[in-house]
Design an enzyme around this catalytic site. Structure first.
Site, short mmCIF file in Angstrom:
data_model
loop_
_atom_site.label_atom_id
_atom_site.label_comp_id
_atom_site.label_asym_id
_atom_site.label_seq_id
_atom_site.Cartn_x
_atom_site.Cartn_y
_atom_site.Cartn_z
N GLU A 114 -2.44 -8.50 3.41
CA GLU A 114 -2.69 -9.05 4.75
C GLU A 114 -4.17 -9.06 5.10
OE1 GLU A 114 -1.69 -6.05 4.08
OE2 GLU A 114 -2.36 -4.61 5.60
N CYS A 135 0.82 -1.21 0.00
CA CYS A 135 0.00 0.00 0.00
C CYS A 135 0.86 1.27 0.00
CB CYS A 135 -1.00 -0.02 1.16
SG CYS A 135 -2.31 1.20 0.94
N HIS A 166 -3.92 -4.47 0.09
CA HIS A 166 -3.53 -4.99 1.40
C HIS A 166 -3.56 -6.51 1.35
CE1 HIS A 166 -3.25 -1.32 3.78
NE2 HIS A 166 -4.14 -0.85 2.93
#
Lengths: 208, 259
Positions: A186, A80, A184
């Site tokens: 994650e 990001c 993202h």
């Protein structure tokens, strides 16, 4: 040791939890430039404004540490905001960034007024060229995005993925031992974790 | 192209799924962490937890729930209920929430939105608004009024004026919850959702009234919502998240099917 660079930009613990989930047990959140220098792997995450982020990086000496780390050839993953700050310059606050890779960061200017900024949600990524960290995903897989700015690298050969939001933008970038995702990973479910899992195995050698 | 999001909402009281949503009484189903994980594995795009714990001394239980969810569920989730300060917000984000959700407390003290947005970033601040249809008046020109405390207390504020103010103050997303449609399972309040979506530039999440897949289709098209919140229709087991997404996809709505 894997270092997650702490420059007060976003929830680094989600990145750490994702690392633990894929079996990276030594992921350490650190603001110490010397820990970054000695790490075997580095993740450069972040959300928020690149303007304040660059100021914090410089204040902590992390800008030099990241640049040195990059030139060591060890694997570096940007996520990001971290995918934006590695370029030369950002429109956000008209700020010079790390310059590990030639290019600029621009704000979405969308002709279609029904498209909202920030670009928030799940969008698909078309893989432009192969890379070791992409071995668990396929073109068209979707990932979670939250951003108002996007990267525009100078060299087309550094583009690994593209996404459409009122036009195409570069959503994955790579050069040498550096790989970045605008989304993202994650927070992108099993497929996002798949990228992290592949990064775990990657020694930083670029694809030929 | 951006996919439309399906978001599931879980009410949590004292660390357990609230009885008000009438879950079948088995041990596992009362655990918000297990439920969150089940939906995550079935392709849910995002989660919202509302902490409806009444007593403040039990608030920390929610932090434990958030920690546990964050270790197992790798999609964004927001947490609302009882956030009155940046400190409350930071505790939840640190525990693992992606976003915080403010509602009544923001109506009572609108600066809360500015403070949270400044501290944690607009993209992490969701403004939830409970809205009831009323007669058009000078005070409420849109005919939709903001209500608080779970819909029990009218505020005299116009809903459209409030969501516009919320965006200006730094909210990154909006949850539009129709008190009239909530619990009916007869469909979202399409007119209200569309009015809000056309008034703001941030994503709008429609809430209240979902009972059939058609309701989601309607609110994502006619209602112009970016995301649809579901609760009882998946909690009761009438529909699964993946079946809803397949149904929407067959109707031409872009949703995330591979996960």
């Amino acid at each position: 040791m894997l270092a997650i660079v702490d420059y007060d930009a976003g929830n680094l613990r989600s990145v750490q939890r994702a690392c633990q989930h894929v079996g990276i047990s030594d992921a350490e959140i650190t603001a110490d430039p010397d820990r970054v220098r000695v790490a075997d792997k580095v993740i450069f995450p972040g959300v928020g404004s690149s303007e304040s982020a660059v100021v914090t990086l410089q204040a902590r000496g992390l800008d030099d540490a990241l640049t040195e780390y990059y030139h060591s050839g060890k694997p570096l993953l940007g996520i990001c905001l971290g995918s934006q700050i590695v370029l030369d310059h950002s429109e956000e606050g008209d700020k010079d960034c790390l310059g590990l890779l030639a290019g600029r960061v621009k704000r979405f200017q969308l002709a279609d007024a029904s498209l909202k900024v920030p670009h928030i949600g799940w969008n698909s990524v078309d893989i432009v060229r192969d890379h070791p960290v992409l071995r668990n995903i396929k073109s068209g897989d979707e990932f979670y995005f939250v951003h108002s700015y996007f990267v525009e690298p100078a060299d087309e050969a550094t583009v690994y993925g593209r996404t459409n939001y009122g036009g195409e933008f570069c959503s994955m970038l790579g050069r040498n031992n550096l790989f970045t995702t605008q989304f993202h990973l994650e927070k992108s479910g099993r497929l996002g974790l798949g990228i992290l899992d592949a990064f775990k195995e990657w020694d930083g050698t670029p694809p030929c | 192209m951006l996919s439309k999001r399906i978001i599931a909402c879980l009410d949590v009281r004292d660390g357990n799924l609230a009885k008000s949503i009438k879950f079948v009484e088995t041990k596992d189903i009362g655990d918000p962490v297990a439920k969150a994980r089940e939906y995550y594995e079935d392709g849910l795009d995002e989660l919202v937890f509302y902490d409806i714990t009444a007593s403040s001394d039990k608030r920390n239980i929610m932090l434990d729930v958030v920690e546990s969810v964050a270790k197992q569920v790798f999609i964004p989730f927001s947490v609302g209920g009882g956030i009155r300060s940046v400190e409350d917000a930071n505790k939840l984000l640190w525990a693992g929430a992606e976003k915080i959700n403010v509602n009544s407390a923001a109506v009572q003290r609108p600066d809360l939105i500015d403070e949270c947005s400044h501290a944690v970033g607009a993209q992490n601040v969701v403004l939830s608004v409970d809205i009831a249809q009323v007669d058009v008046s000078d005070l409420v020109p849109s005919g939709y009024e903001v209500v608080i405390n779970g819909g029990r207390t009218p505020t005299g504020r116009d809903a459209i004026a409030w969501v516009v103010e919320g965006e200006q103050r730094g909210a990154g997303e909006l949850v539009v919850n129709s008190i009239d449609a909530d619990g009916t399972r007869e469909g979202y309040e399409l007119k209200l959702t569309r009015m809000v979506a056309e008034s703001v530039g941030i994503p709008v999440i429609a809430s209240g009234g979902a009972g059939e897949p058609e309701h989601l289709y309607d609110v994502l098209t006619e209602g112009k919502a970016d995301a649809a919140l579901v609760a009882s229709m998946v909690h009761y087991g009438d529909y699964t998240v993946s079946s809803l997404k397949r149904w929407l996809s067959n109707k031409g709505i872009k949703v995330r099917l591979k996960y």
